[in-house]
Design a protein around this motif. Structure first.
Motif, PDB file in Angstrom:
ATOM      1  N   LEU A  93      -8.876  -3.522  -3.421  1.00  0.00           N
ATOM      2  CA  LEU A  93      -8.642  -4.968  -3.583  1.00  0.00           C
ATOM      3  C   LEU A  93      -7.165  -5.351  -3.446  1.00  0.00           C
ATOM      4  O   LEU A  93      -6.846  -6.471  -3.036  1.00  0.00           O
ATOM      5  CB  LEU A  93      -9.187  -5.451  -4.926  1.00  0.00           C
ATOM      6  N   LEU A  94      -6.268  -4.436  -3.783  1.00  0.00           N
ATOM      7  CA  LEU A  94      -4.844  -4.742  -3.633  1.00  0.00           C
ATOM      8  C   LEU A  94      -4.499  -4.952  -2.153  1.00  0.00           C
ATOM      9  O   LEU A  94      -3.808  -5.921  -1.795  1.00  0.00           O
ATOM     10  CB  LEU A  94      -3.990  -3.609  -4.222  1.00  0.00           C
ATOM     11  N   ALA A  97      -5.853  -8.270  -1.085  1.00  0.00           N
ATOM     12  CA  ALA A  97      -5.064  -9.400  -1.593  1.00  0.00           C
ATOM     13  C   ALA A  97      -3.810  -9.601  -0.747  1.00  0.00           C
ATOM     14  O   ALA A  97      -3.468 -10.735  -0.381  1.00  0.00           O
ATOM     15  CB  ALA A  97      -4.697  -9.160  -3.051  1.00  0.00           C
ATOM     16  N   LEU A  98      -3.139  -8.510  -0.398  1.00  0.00           N
ATOM     17  CA  LEU A  98      -1.935  -8.620   0.435  1.00  0.00           C
ATOM     18  C   LEU A  98      -2.281  -9.131   1.830  1.00  0.00           C
ATOM     19  O   LEU A  98      -1.576  -9.986   2.384  1.00  0.00           O
ATOM     20  CB  LEU A  98      -1.231  -7.260   0.526  1.00  0.00           C
ATOM     21  N   ILE A 101      -2.812 -12.852   1.818  1.00  0.00           N
ATOM     22  CA  ILE A 101      -1.559 -13.633   1.805  1.00  0.00           C
ATOM     23  C   ILE A 101      -1.023 -13.758   3.240  1.00  0.00           C
ATOM     24  O   ILE A 101      -0.638 -14.844   3.688  1.00  0.00           O
ATOM     25  CB  ILE A 101      -0.519 -12.970   0.868  1.00  0.00           C
ATOM     26  N   LEU A 160      -1.856   9.841  -0.712  1.00  0.00           N
ATOM     27  CA  LEU A 160      -1.100   8.657  -0.314  1.00  0.00           C
ATOM     28  C   LEU A 160      -1.735   7.387  -0.872  1.00  0.00           C
ATOM     29  O   LEU A 160      -1.040   6.460  -1.280  1.00  0.00           O
ATOM     30  CB  LEU A 160      -1.049   8.561   1.211  1.00  0.00           C
ATOM     31  N   GLY A 164       0.948   4.544  -3.658  1.00  0.00           N
ATOM     32  CA  GLY A 164       1.582   3.506  -2.851  1.00  0.00           C
ATOM     33  C   GLY A 164       0.968   3.307  -1.480  1.00  0.00           C
ATOM     34  O   GLY A 164       1.341   2.371  -0.783  1.00  0.00           O
ATOM     35  N   GLY A 165       0.046   4.176  -1.082  1.00  0.00           N
ATOM     36  CA  GLY A 165      -0.550   4.038   0.244  1.00  0.00           C
ATOM     37  C   GLY A 165      -1.350   2.760   0.402  1.00  0.00           C
ATOM     38  O   GLY A 165      -1.326   2.124   1.455  1.00  0.00           O
ATOM     39  N   ALA A 167      -0.793  -0.035  -1.182  1.00  0.00           N
ATOM     40  CA  ALA A 167       0.183  -1.130  -1.084  1.00  0.00           C
ATOM     41  C   ALA A 167       0.783  -1.174   0.314  1.00  0.00           C
ATOM     42  O   ALA A 167       0.940  -2.251   0.898  1.00  0.00           O
ATOM     43  CB  ALA A 167       1.272  -0.932  -2.130  1.00  0.00           C
ATOM     44  N   MET A 168       1.097   0.005   0.855  1.00  0.00           N
ATOM     45  CA  MET A 168       1.682   0.072   2.210  1.00  0.00           C
ATOM     46  C   MET A 168       0.691  -0.465   3.236  1.00  0.00           C
ATOM     47  O   MET A 168       1.059  -1.244   4.125  1.00  0.00           O
ATOM     48  CB  MET A 168       2.032   1.527   2.513  1.00  0.00           C
ATOM     49  N   ILE A 171       0.655  -4.161   3.001  1.00  0.00           N
ATOM     50  CA  ILE A 171       1.848  -4.801   3.578  1.00  0.00           C
ATOM     51  C   ILE A 171       1.753  -4.826   5.102  1.00  0.00           C
ATOM     52  O   ILE A 171       1.999  -5.847   5.741  1.00  0.00           O
ATOM     53  CB  ILE A 171       3.125  -4.065   3.119  1.00  0.00           C
ATOM     54  N   VAL A 172       1.354  -3.696   5.671  1.00  0.00           N
ATOM     55  CA  VAL A 172       1.239  -3.633   7.133  1.00  0.00           C
ATOM     56  C   VAL A 172       0.184  -4.630   7.619  1.00  0.00           C
ATOM     57  O   VAL A 172       0.400  -5.369   8.584  1.00  0.00           O
ATOM     58  CB  VAL A 172       0.898  -2.189   7.582  1.00  0.00           C
ATOM     59  N   VAL A 181       6.874 -11.477  13.159  1.00  0.00           N
ATOM     60  CA  VAL A 181       7.465 -10.314  13.811  1.00  0.00           C
ATOM     61  C   VAL A 181       8.851 -10.132  13.226  1.00  0.00           C
ATOM     62  O   VAL A 181       9.637 -11.063  13.179  1.00  0.00           O
ATOM     63  CB  VAL A 181       7.544 -10.514  15.333  1.00  0.00           C
ATOM     64  N   LEU A 182       9.103  -8.928  12.761  1.00  0.00           N
ATOM     65  CA  LEU A 182      10.367  -8.699  12.058  1.00  0.00           C
ATOM     66  C   LEU A 182      11.587  -8.950  12.948  1.00  0.00           C
ATOM     67  O   LEU A 182      12.630  -9.340  12.468  1.00  0.00           O
ATOM     68  CB  LEU A 182      10.405  -7.264  11.530  1.00  0.00           C
TER      69      LEU A 182
ATOM     70  N   ASP B 106       5.651   3.523  -6.456  1.00  0.00           N
ATOM     71  CA  ASP B 106       5.011   3.004  -5.246  1.00  0.00           C
ATOM     72  C   ASP B 106       5.812   1.841  -4.659  1.00  0.00           C
ATOM     73  O   ASP B 106       6.130   1.816  -3.472  1.00  0.00           O
ATOM     74  CB  ASP B 106       3.553   2.595  -5.513  1.00  0.00           C
ATOM     75  N   ILE B 110       8.481   1.741  -1.218  1.00  0.00           N
ATOM     76  CA  ILE B 110       8.326   0.715  -0.174  1.00  0.00           C
ATOM     77  C   ILE B 110       9.624  -0.085  -0.032  1.00  0.00           C
ATOM     78  O   ILE B 110      10.110  -0.331   1.076  1.00  0.00           O
ATOM     79  CB  ILE B 110       7.131  -0.207  -0.509  1.00  0.00           C
ATOM     80  N   VAL B 164      -5.074  -4.330  -9.463  1.00  0.00           N
ATOM     81  CA  VAL B 164      -4.813  -5.335  -8.420  1.00  0.00           C
ATOM     82  C   VAL B 164      -3.644  -6.257  -8.749  1.00  0.00           C
ATOM     83  O   VAL B 164      -2.645  -6.313  -8.023  1.00  0.00           O
ATOM     84  CB  VAL B 164      -6.077  -6.204  -8.160  1.00  0.00           C
TER      85      VAL B 164
END
Lengths: 194, 192
Positions: A93-94, A97-98, A101, A160, A164-165, A167-168, A171-172, A181-182, B106, B110, B164
């Motif tokens: 779910l994290l 959620a990202l 957004i 991973l 933090g995997g 979350a990563m 984010i991606v 685009v960065l 984590d 990042i 979450v």
């Protein structure tokens, strides 16, 4: 400014919808998760794949039994080995959620809203079906880490995801769904003042 | 009076691109930045896993996270003091294991890889990394304290908050801070 406010409102609504996801909704994905888990555990019979509810944690529990002999550095393990694993039931779910957004930004700033929405829904279903079985299979293969290359990769993926995997990944996917685009960033920054 | 005529031989865009590339700090292109971000994250994760499996994990966790959180929690609820035991927070007959995410590693990995991939000169990259790390630490203390308070008073909400909402809030706040500080640092005049 209006678009930014619209993106903020849309992201808030998406997060509220995610917050409203109850145990019953997430449980509906259990058969699909179990099937994927079985695919990730070749040579094992899946005996249990259940939702475990305690006052402080909702988790998934998997139990698998080996059907074939397993070669390890220490020797051969006879069939019948039983492996157990737990992971958080809300693991994916994290990332959702990202991504939501990023999606809210994308649909308010780019023209292809319908396509982005369909992609988000497909991605959310896929992530919710895939992540928990991967984490569970990785836990179990970590006991037999010497066995196969696929097993080692699963262990790495599982570790991973826990550190933090998720979350990563979120984010991606958020960057992908937002359409940002960065490389735009340096040209949007203010010029140096004299 | 002579008039200079500019002849466009079709190489202007190449010259502009070369100049931009020379002016931009490493990594200059989007794909290089994305690659730096992901590789940096993986390297830090491997280092974190090595530390996590070692004997240093509990003392480091105690010194950086649980000791401070326990002090804050005891200040908030003096009637039910909390104490740190390595990576575990204990109060009364209950406890909360802090680790594998709740230690802030984590979000920090990042943030650190984002600072590494930021389009900034090295000295400004260190500024971004330093201030972001301080923010991650403060926000993570708030997360740990909030989780213990939920465990004490509203246990039904603990699981969703833990899995979450707390990490999401942390990531969004750190990302917003990074974007804001990156803009400020890029706008600042460069020393010659």
């Amino acid at each position: 400014m209006t678009r930014k406010l619209a993106a903020f409102a849309l992201a808030s609504l998406a997060l509220l919808a995610l917050a409203g996801l109850q145990e019953r909704t997430l449980r509906a994905l259990l058969p699909a998760q179990r099937a994927i888990y079985a695919l990730l555990m070749p040579g094992f019979e899946v005996r249990e794949y259940t939702w475990v509810s305690t006052p402080v944690q909702q988790s998934l529990y998997a139990q698998a039994r080996s059907l074939d002999p397993i070669q390890t550095a220490q020797g051969t393990i006879a069939p019948g080995l039983i492996l157990h694993a737990h992971t958080s039931a809300r693991l994916a779910l994290l990332a959702c959620a990202l991504a939501a957004i990023g999606w809210a930004w994308g649909v308010t700033h780019r023209p292809d809203a319908a396509l982005r929405t369909m992609a988000l829904l497909a991605w959310a279903v896929m992530v919710n079906c895939m992540l928990a079985p991967t984490a569970l299979a990785g836990h179990q293969w970590s006991l037999l880490v010497d066995s196969t290359l696929a097993g080692r990769m699963l262990v790495l993926a599982s570790d991973l995801l826990l550190h933090g995997g998720v979350a990563m990944l979120g984010i991606v996917s958020a960057v992908a769904f937002s359409g940002l685009v960065l490389s735009d960033y340096p040209h949007r920054a203010k010029e140096p003042r004299a | 009076m002579s008039r200079r005529t500019k002849v466009n031989d079709g190489t202007d865009h190449l010259t502009a691109r070369t100049a931009r590339r020379e002016a931009a700090p490493w990594p200059a292109s989007t794909s290089a930045r994305a690659l730096t971000f992901i590789v940096g994250f993986l390297v830090l994760q491997v280092a974190y896993r090595a530390l996590h499996a070692s004997a240093y994990a509990a003392p480091v966790l105690h010194a950086t996270t649980t000791m401070w959180a326990a002090t804050l929690l005891t200040w908030l609820e003096p009637s039910s003091p909390t104490w740190a035991d390595g990576g575990v927070l204990r109060w009364g007959d209950r406890h909360l294991l802090v680790g594998a995410g709740c230690d802030g590693a984590d979000v920090w990995t990042i943030h650190a890889s984002a600072a590494l991939a930021a389009p900034l000169p090295w000295h400004l990259r260190w500024v971004l990394f330093g201030w972001g790390s301080v923010l991650v630490w403060i926000l993570n203390q708030a997360r740990v304290v909030a989780l213990v308070q939920l465990h004490r008073h509203w246990r039904d909400a603990l699981d969703a908050a833990h899995a979450v909402w707390a990490p999401l809030a942390l990531l969004v706040m750190v990302a917003a801070f990074n974007a804001w500080l990156l803009g400020r640092l890029r706008a600042a005049p460069m020393p010659r």
